[in-house]
Design a protein around this motif. Structure first.
Motif, PDB file in Angstrom:
ATOM      1  N   GLU A  20      69.079  -4.948  28.631  1.00 37.85           N
ATOM      2  CA  GLU A  20      68.454  -3.798  29.275  1.00 37.85           C
ATOM      3  C   GLU A  20      68.613  -4.918  30.950  1.00 37.85           C
ATOM      4  N   ALA A  21      69.388  -3.815  32.158  1.00 37.66           N
ATOM      5  CA  ALA A  21      69.677  -3.740  32.767  1.00 37.66           C
ATOM      6  C   ALA A  21      69.207  -3.460  33.805  1.00 37.66           C
ATOM      7  N   LEU A  22      67.934  -2.376  33.819  1.00 40.87           N
ATOM      8  CA  LEU A  22      67.018  -1.810  34.644  1.00 40.87           C
ATOM      9  C   LEU A  22      65.583  -1.348  33.464  1.00 40.87           C
ATOM     10  N   GLY A  39      67.060  -7.557  46.130  1.00 50.08           N
ATOM     11  CA  GLY A  39      66.667  -8.581  45.624  1.00 50.08           C
ATOM     12  C   GLY A  39      67.818  -9.490  44.562  1.00 50.08           C
ATOM     13  N   PRO A  40      67.651 -10.826  43.715  1.00 47.95           N
ATOM     14  CA  PRO A  40      68.640 -11.493  43.014  1.00 47.95           C
ATOM     15  C   PRO A  40      69.449 -10.495  42.612  1.00 47.95           C
ATOM     16  N   SER A  41      70.430 -12.029  42.653  1.00 47.77           N
ATOM     17  CA  SER A  41      71.592 -11.254  41.982  1.00 47.77           C
ATOM     18  C   SER A  41      71.663 -10.292  40.870  1.00 47.77           C
ATOM     19  N   GLY A  42      72.338  -9.602  40.313  1.00 48.57           N
ATOM     20  CA  GLY A  42      72.181  -9.203  39.203  1.00 48.57           C
ATOM     21  C   GLY A  42      71.351  -8.245  38.454  1.00 48.57           C
ATOM     22  N   CYS A  43      70.080  -8.749  39.518  1.00 48.15           N
ATOM     23  CA  CYS A  43      69.173  -7.450  39.174  1.00 48.15           C
ATOM     24  C   CYS A  43      69.106  -5.551  38.793  1.00 48.15           C
ATOM     25  N   GLY A  44      70.726  -5.896  39.251  1.00 50.77           N
ATOM     26  CA  GLY A  44      70.816  -4.435  38.731  1.00 50.77           C
ATOM     27  C   GLY A  44      70.403  -3.023  40.425  1.00 50.77           C
ATOM     28  N   LYS A  45      71.111  -3.575  41.415  1.00 46.15           N
ATOM     29  CA  LYS A  45      70.819  -3.251  42.327  1.00 46.15           C
ATOM     30  C   LYS A  45      72.407  -2.300  42.798  1.00 46.15           C
ATOM     31  N   THR A  46      73.385  -2.087  42.150  1.00 42.85           N
ATOM     32  CA  THR A  46      74.719  -2.286  42.520  1.00 42.85           C
ATOM     33  C   THR A  46      74.306  -0.767  40.847  1.00 42.85           C
ATOM     34  N   THR A  47      73.879  -1.095  39.893  1.00 38.72           N
ATOM     35  CA  THR A  47      73.890  -0.457  38.858  1.00 38.72           C
ATOM     36  C   THR A  47      72.868   0.902  39.669  1.00 38.72           C
ATOM     37  N   LEU A  48      71.399   0.252  39.913  1.00 37.87           N
ATOM     38  CA  LEU A  48      71.017   1.555  40.719  1.00 37.87           C
ATOM     39  C   LEU A  48      71.500   2.455  41.490  1.00 37.87           C
ATOM     40  N   ASP A 158      76.679  -0.108  49.278  1.00 37.87           N
ATOM     41  CA  ASP A 158      76.561  -0.950  48.268  1.00 37.87           C
ATOM     42  C   ASP A 158      76.839  -2.043  49.083  1.00 37.87           C
ATOM     43  N   GLU A 159      75.988  -2.532  50.136  1.00 32.50           N
ATOM     44  CA  GLU A 159      76.547  -4.250  50.489  1.00 32.50           C
ATOM     45  C   GLU A 159      77.301  -3.679  51.702  1.00 32.50           C
ATOM     46  N   PRO A 160      77.807  -2.981  52.436  1.00 32.56           N
ATOM     47  CA  PRO A 160      78.560  -2.462  52.818  1.00 32.56           C
ATOM     48  C   PRO A 160      78.771  -3.922  53.992  1.00 32.56           C
ATOM     49  N   THR A 191      70.801  -5.056  49.975  1.00 31.73           N
ATOM     50  CA  THR A 191      71.667  -6.192  50.774  1.00 31.73           C
ATOM     51  C   THR A 191      71.308  -7.154  49.594  1.00 31.73           C
ATOM     52  N   HIS A 192      72.047  -8.046  50.474  1.00 34.64           N
ATOM     53  CA  HIS A 192      71.388  -9.786  50.286  1.00 34.64           C
ATOM     54  C   HIS A 192      71.061 -10.595  51.313  1.00 34.64           C
ATOM     55  N   SER A 193      70.928  -9.031  52.243  1.00 33.16           N
ATOM     56  CA  SER A 193      70.314 -10.035  53.431  1.00 33.16           C
ATOM     57  C   SER A 193      68.261  -9.518  53.752  1.00 33.16           C
TER      58      SER A 193
ATOM     59  N   SER C  11      83.784   6.021  35.871  1.00 30.21           N
ATOM     60  CA  SER C  11      84.430   5.068  35.637  1.00 30.21           C
ATOM     61  C   SER C  11      84.040   4.176  35.452  1.00 30.21           C
ATOM     62  N   GLY C  12      82.833   3.961  36.264  1.00 25.98           N
ATOM     63  CA  GLY C  12      82.232   2.907  36.302  1.00 25.98           C
ATOM     64  C   GLY C  12      81.123   1.923  34.898  1.00 25.98           C
ATOM     65  N   GLU C  13      81.439   3.206  34.435  1.00 28.47           N
ATOM     66  CA  GLU C  13      81.024   2.399  32.559  1.00 28.47           C
ATOM     67  C   GLU C  13      81.786   2.172  31.802  1.00 28.47           C
ATOM     68  N   GLN C  15      84.534   1.942  31.803  1.00 26.55           N
ATOM     69  CA  GLN C  15      85.914   0.282  32.342  1.00 26.55           C
ATOM     70  C   GLN C  15      85.434  -0.764  30.486  1.00 26.55           C
ATOM     71  N   VAL C  16      83.858  -0.653  30.434  1.00 27.47           N
ATOM     72  CA  VAL C  16      83.366  -1.638  29.737  1.00 27.47           C
ATOM     73  C   VAL C  16      83.742  -1.227  27.714  1.00 27.47           C
ATOM     74  N   PRO C  17      84.515  -2.052  27.187  1.00 26.49           N
ATOM     75  CA  PRO C  17      84.379  -1.627  25.678  1.00 26.49           C
ATOM     76  C   PRO C  17      83.098  -1.837  25.502  1.00 26.49           C
TER      77      PRO C  17
HETATM   78  N1  LIG Z   1      78.982  -1.661  32.716  1.00 27.29           N
HETATM   79  C1  LIG Z   1      78.274  -2.531  32.774  1.00 27.29           C
HETATM   80  N2  LIG Z   1      78.390  -3.113  31.630  1.00 27.29           N
HETATM   81  C2  LIG Z   1      77.833  -4.053  30.817  1.00 27.29           C
HETATM   82  N3  LIG Z   1      77.283  -5.023  31.673  1.00 27.29           N
HETATM   83  C3  LIG Z   1      76.806  -4.114  32.768  1.00 27.29           C
HETATM   84  C4  LIG Z   1      77.926  -3.595  33.720  1.00 27.29           C
HETATM   85  N4  LIG Z   1      77.061  -3.148  35.061  1.00 27.29           N
HETATM   86  C5  LIG Z   1      76.739  -4.070  35.317  1.00 27.29           C
HETATM   87  N5  LIG Z   1      75.860  -4.980  34.287  1.00 27.29           N
HETATM   88  C6  LIG Z   1      75.099  -6.146  34.091  1.00 27.29           C
HETATM   89  O1  LIG Z   1      73.865  -5.528  34.215  1.00 27.29           O
HETATM   90  C7  LIG Z   1      73.157  -6.529  35.654  1.00 27.29           C
HETATM   91  C8  LIG Z   1      72.828  -5.531  36.798  1.00 27.29           C
HETATM   92  O2  LIG Z   1      74.347  -5.579  37.486  1.00 27.29           O
HETATM   93  P1  LIG Z   1      74.733  -4.535  38.779  1.00 27.29           P
HETATM   94  O3  LIG Z   1      75.958  -4.920  39.190  1.00 27.29           O
HETATM   95  O4  LIG Z   1      73.893  -3.398  39.147  1.00 27.29           O
HETATM   96  O5  LIG Z   1      73.783  -5.844  39.681  1.00 27.29           O
HETATM   97  P2  LIG Z   1      73.539  -6.434  41.414  1.00 27.29           P
HETATM   98  O6  LIG Z   1      71.963  -6.447  41.819  1.00 27.29           O
HETATM   99  O7  LIG Z   1      74.547  -5.417  42.010  1.00 27.29           O
HETATM  100  O8  LIG Z   1      74.015  -7.417  41.783  1.00 27.29           O
HETATM  101  P3  LIG Z   1      74.881  -8.312  43.119  1.00 27.29           P
HETATM  102  O9  LIG Z   1      73.604  -8.476  43.949  1.00 27.29           O
HETATM  103  O10 LIG Z   1      75.489  -9.667  42.491  1.00 27.29           O
HETATM  104  O11 LIG Z   1      76.236  -7.683  43.096  1.00 27.29           O
HETATM  105  C9  LIG Z   1      74.364  -6.973  35.845  1.00 27.29           C
HETATM  106  O12 LIG Z   1      73.871  -8.816  34.915  1.00 27.29           O
HETATM  107  C10 LIG Z   1      75.627  -6.622  35.175  1.00 27.29           C
HETATM  108  O13 LIG Z   1      76.278  -7.837  34.811  1.00 27.29           O
END
Ligand SMILES: Nc1ncnc2c1ncn2[C@@H]1O[C@H](COP(=O)(O)OP(=O)(O)OP(=O)(O)O)[C@@H](O)[C@H]1O
Ligand SMILES: [Mg+2]
Lengths: 260, 264, 279
Positions: A20-22, A39-48, A158-160, A191-193, C11-13, C15-17
């Protein structure tokens, strides 16, 4: 107005489980607002952000923009990427016009239409250069001009400036401020900053991790236009140290820059 | 980067190497050790006469016509199939075994079968050129497609590009350097193919001329024709590379792009 | 003014099998496609062959396989095979030996490289089959000219790849050796040769492929003995299925040699890779 309602996202993992990423993320962004996510790295910012862009589908909840649910990329949004993502085979002007070209303009029209935006980011001189001939900062200006050229209502960033050195980064922040005041778009800025978030934003969303959730949303009561001196004001310092405490509590990520 | 003077030094050495080799050849020729080695001066003497003879020019025209008919469609279809193979997994799965088989088998062995099917004439020569070039272009194009940066695809998608646009505006340009490398290899192979197929038939084209001159022990003329074929190969490769350099301004040294597969 | 939807997913998605229950199905899908397409080709070959009025030109795959089976049991086939195989072995080994030595010299010594460049460049661009008549004039149509042709086909690739392998040996590695005051021959043996093994093995693999081509060219252009004689005879007697079978045997033989060469290359390169990991 962007309304994010109960958004969640699960990813399947290799071992057959899911991750569960988000989880249950809700907030809204007002028109013409500059809204940052930290937010911390991997918290799902990019996904959001990609979900708002329509590149990734939520597995729970929905995103409405002016009352319409996002089901894919749309003409009202444009994205700026951390790694710039320019076309290495096209010159700068074609790169700036690329979004327009994808939306139906001919190569010639799009290049013509791209010119004022290239001018806005101060790179007219480089119109016929190729991306590899430009510095990182210049490349990101191209990325920004490309997004602005399609005339978006919402700019997703996204963190431009994440890949740029500290000085370039600060200059780019100031340029972005100036452009945003002219262009009048809504911005969602990852951003991370903490400095960057405080300096640029109207509001800052601080995210919690595992799974990614809303921790708090901070108002930034700093007057506009923001100037160099803004960075030294007490309010600014208070904000950044508040964010720092929040984030440090979540995870000891050594990559997070401490406030000065 | 070697300095300019080192480059010049090497050039001088190459000329010396060439001169020494030719001198040795001349001596062997004068000694009349074997009919296979006539004096090199005799070969040089034969060059102008052979290269301007009607027989030679006819043969050259025949060979060029075969290449001109078979190579372009083979390249175009190869590129098309390569794009599909590189982009769509099911196509890759379906075609991979066939492509790999054709790339690892000694293609010359198929020539007798092609002659059965297409007869002892141009049809077989064209077929030989096609099997020599098609698969190599497919694999290199497909490898080129696989070099596409997924981030660029995502960027284009974020600006609303559909699959067709992604294919045309992102995947195709990304594949170009390797695609051209494939075309470069294919050009060399097309020349090999036309010559060997003509040699087997023994009558038409430059390959046929080589066989006939060899059969008649016309060694000086034979060398003149071989020299022409080799130089023609060199010039064609240079020409393709020159086109490549103009077409790929963002690749620093396109001629250094290692093809993904050269074939046996 | 919102969301003129494009494709629903980016494709963001993709990509991942996908894992989970679908992964099991996924593992087999490629094989369904692979086997399906090969099967389809064979079926078309068979049906098209049967639809012909005569089997003179196009022979269905079943007849080819039957003919091949018959060939494999005839003494004459193995006789011809030997005639083809023995000169091939000599020419092939000779091309490897000469090619590796030349390649090492060219790669290590710029002077030697420059001296031989015109020849190497020309031979690399020349279709080697044009040299077959010269070989015949030189040696007639016996073993010697067959060996020579196989050799000529193989040697250029072995030389070029070996030279490239030597040229790209890490300069630091050589300097390290020199810093220990190693003599040139020792440096060559202990540092340069092992470090250029991957290039050499690539040369061996590609050279083997070319030598096989040379072997077949000999059979097709010098038809007096070996499998080429069988091909010529079956063509003359309109025994097309047998002709196909002999060609198929040549192809299978060629592929087997390639596989063998690749196996050797992989083993040597792997060993080299592990060495580097330890170092
Ligand atoms: N396509 C995907 N398939 C599986 N897991 C994913 C996928 N995209 C993201 N994740 C996972 O979801 C979580 C959130 O990823 P995301 O890239 O959104 O984090 P982030 O906050 O942008 O991190 P960062 O600050 O390092 O960029 C991470 O644990 C990542 O491994
Ligand atoms: Mg991210």
């Amino acid at each position: 107005m962007i309304e994010i309602e109960g958004i969640g996202r699960r990813f399947n993992t290799r071992d057959g489980g899911s991750f569960e990423a988000l989880k249950d993320v809700s907030f809204s962004v007002k028109d013409k607002e500059f809204f940052s996510i930290i937010g911390p790295s991997g918290c799902g910012k990019t996904t959001l952000l990609k979900m708002v862009a329509g590149l990734v589908k939520p597995t729970a909840g929905r995103i409405d923009i002016d009352g319409q649910t996002v089901i894919g990329p749309g003409e009202d949004r444009a994205m700026v990427f951390q790694q710039f993502v320019l076309l290495p085979w096209a010159d700068i002007l074609t790169n700036v016009g690329f979004g327009l070209e994808l939306r139906g303009m001919s190569r010639k029209e799009s290049r013509e239409a791209a010119k004022p935006y290239l001018e806005q980011v101060g790179l007219t001189r480089f119109a016929e250069h190729y991306p590899h001939e430009l510095s990182g900062g210049m490349q990101q200006r191209v990325g920004l001009a490309r997004a602005l050229a399609v005339g978006p209502d919402i700019l997703l960033m996204d963190e431009p400036f994440g890949a740029l050195d500290a000085q370039t980064r600060q200059l780019m922040q100031e340029d972005l401020m100036r452009l945003w005041e002219v262009e009048q778009t809504t911005v969602i800025f990852v951003t991370h900053s903490m400095d960057e978030a405080a300096y640029l934003s109207d509001r800052v969303l601080v995210m919690d991790t595992h799974p990614g959730r809303v921790r708090e949303i901070l108002d930034v009561p700093l007057p506009r236009p923001r100037e160099e001196s803004t960075r030294r004001s007490p309010v600014f310092n208070e904000l950044t140290s508040h964010m720092w405490h929040e984030l440090r509590g979540m995870m000891g990520d050594p990559t997070l820059p401490a406030p000065e | 980067m070697r300095s300019m003077s080192a480059k010049n030094r090497n050039r001088v050495l190459s000329i010396i190497g060439l001169a020494v080799g030719l001198a040795i050849w001349e001596v062997i020729g004068r000694l009349e050790l074997s009919p296979a080695f006539p004096p090199v001066t005799a070969v040089i003497g034969a060059i102008t006469e052979v290269w301007t003879s009607a027989r030679f020019l006819d043969a050259l025209r025949e060979s060029l016509i075969s290449i001109a008919i078979a190579l372009p469609p083979s390249l175009i279809f190869g590129i098309g199939v390569g794009l599909l193979v590189g982009r769509y997994r099911p196509v890759e799965w379906a075609l991979d075994p066939l492509i790999n088989t054709f790339l690892s088998l000694p293609l010359v062995a198929l020539i007798p079968v092609l002659f059965l099917i297409f007869g002892l004439g141009r049809g077989s020569i064209l077929a030989t050129i096609v099997i020599y070039t098609f698969f190599i272009v497919v694999v290199n194009t497909a490898a080129g497609v696989r070099t596409t940066d997924p981030q660029i695809v995502e960027m284009a998608t974020s600006f609303g590009a559909g699959e067709q646009q992604v294919m045309r505006r992102v995947v195709l340009p990304s594949a170009l350097p390797l695609m051209y490398a494939g075309v470069r290899i294919a050009t060399g192979r097309a020349i090999r193919a036309v010559i060997i197929a003509e040699q087997v038939i023994g009558l038409i084209g430059l390959g046929g001329l080589v066989q006939r001159l060899g059969g008649a022990f016309a060694v000086e003329q034979l060398y003149a024709v071989i020299l022409f074929i080799g130089l023609f190969g060199l010039v064609s490769m240079e020409a393709v590379t020159a086109v490549e350099r103009r077409a790929l301004p963002w690749v620093i040294a396109p001629e250094d792009t290692e093809p993904a597969f050269q074939g046996a | 003014m919102v969301a003129q939807s494009g494709p629903t997913l980016g494709s963001g998605e993709s990509q991942v099998p996908e894992a989970g229950p679908r992964a099991r199905a996924n593992r087999w899908t490629p094989w369904v496609f692979r086997i399906g397409s090969v099967g389809l080709v064979l079926v078309i070959w068979e049906l098209y062959g049967r639809a012909q009025e005569t089997t003179l030109f196009f022979v269905p795959v079943s007849s080819v396989l039957a003919a091949l089976w018959g060939q494999l049991q005839s003494a004459e086939f193995w006789d011809a095979f030997g005639q083809t195989f023995i000169p091939f072995i000599w020419g092939w080994l000779l091309s490897l030996a000469v090619g590796i030595v030349l390649g090492l010299l060219i790669g290590r010594f710029n002077t030697f490289d420059a001296l031989t460049k015109p020849y190497v460049t020309f031979l690399n661009a020349l279709p080697v089959s044009t040299l077959v008549p010269i070989a015949v004039i030189l040696f007639g149509i016996g073993y010697a000219s067959r060996i020579l042709v196989v050799f000529l086909f193989g040697v250029v690739e072995v030389t070029l790849n070996t030279a490239a392998g030597v040229r790209y040996v890490n300069k630091d590695l050589i300097e390290m050796g020199e810093s220990f005051n190693a003599s040139q021959p020792r440096l060559f043996r202990k540092v340069i040769f092992p470090a250029s093994l991957p290039g050499i093995m690539a040369g061996v693999r590609i050279g083997t492929g070319r030598a096989v081509v040379g072997m077949v060219v000999v059979e097709i252009l010098l038809v007096a003995v070996g499998m080429g004689r069988l091909i010529l005879r079956y063509r003359g007697r309109f025994q097309s299925a047998d002709l196909y079978a002999v060609v198929l045997a040549l192809i299978i033989f060629g592929i087997l040699l390639q596989v063998l060469a690749r196996q050797i290359e992989r083993r040597v390169s792997k060993w080299k890779h592990e060495m580097e990991q330890i170092a």
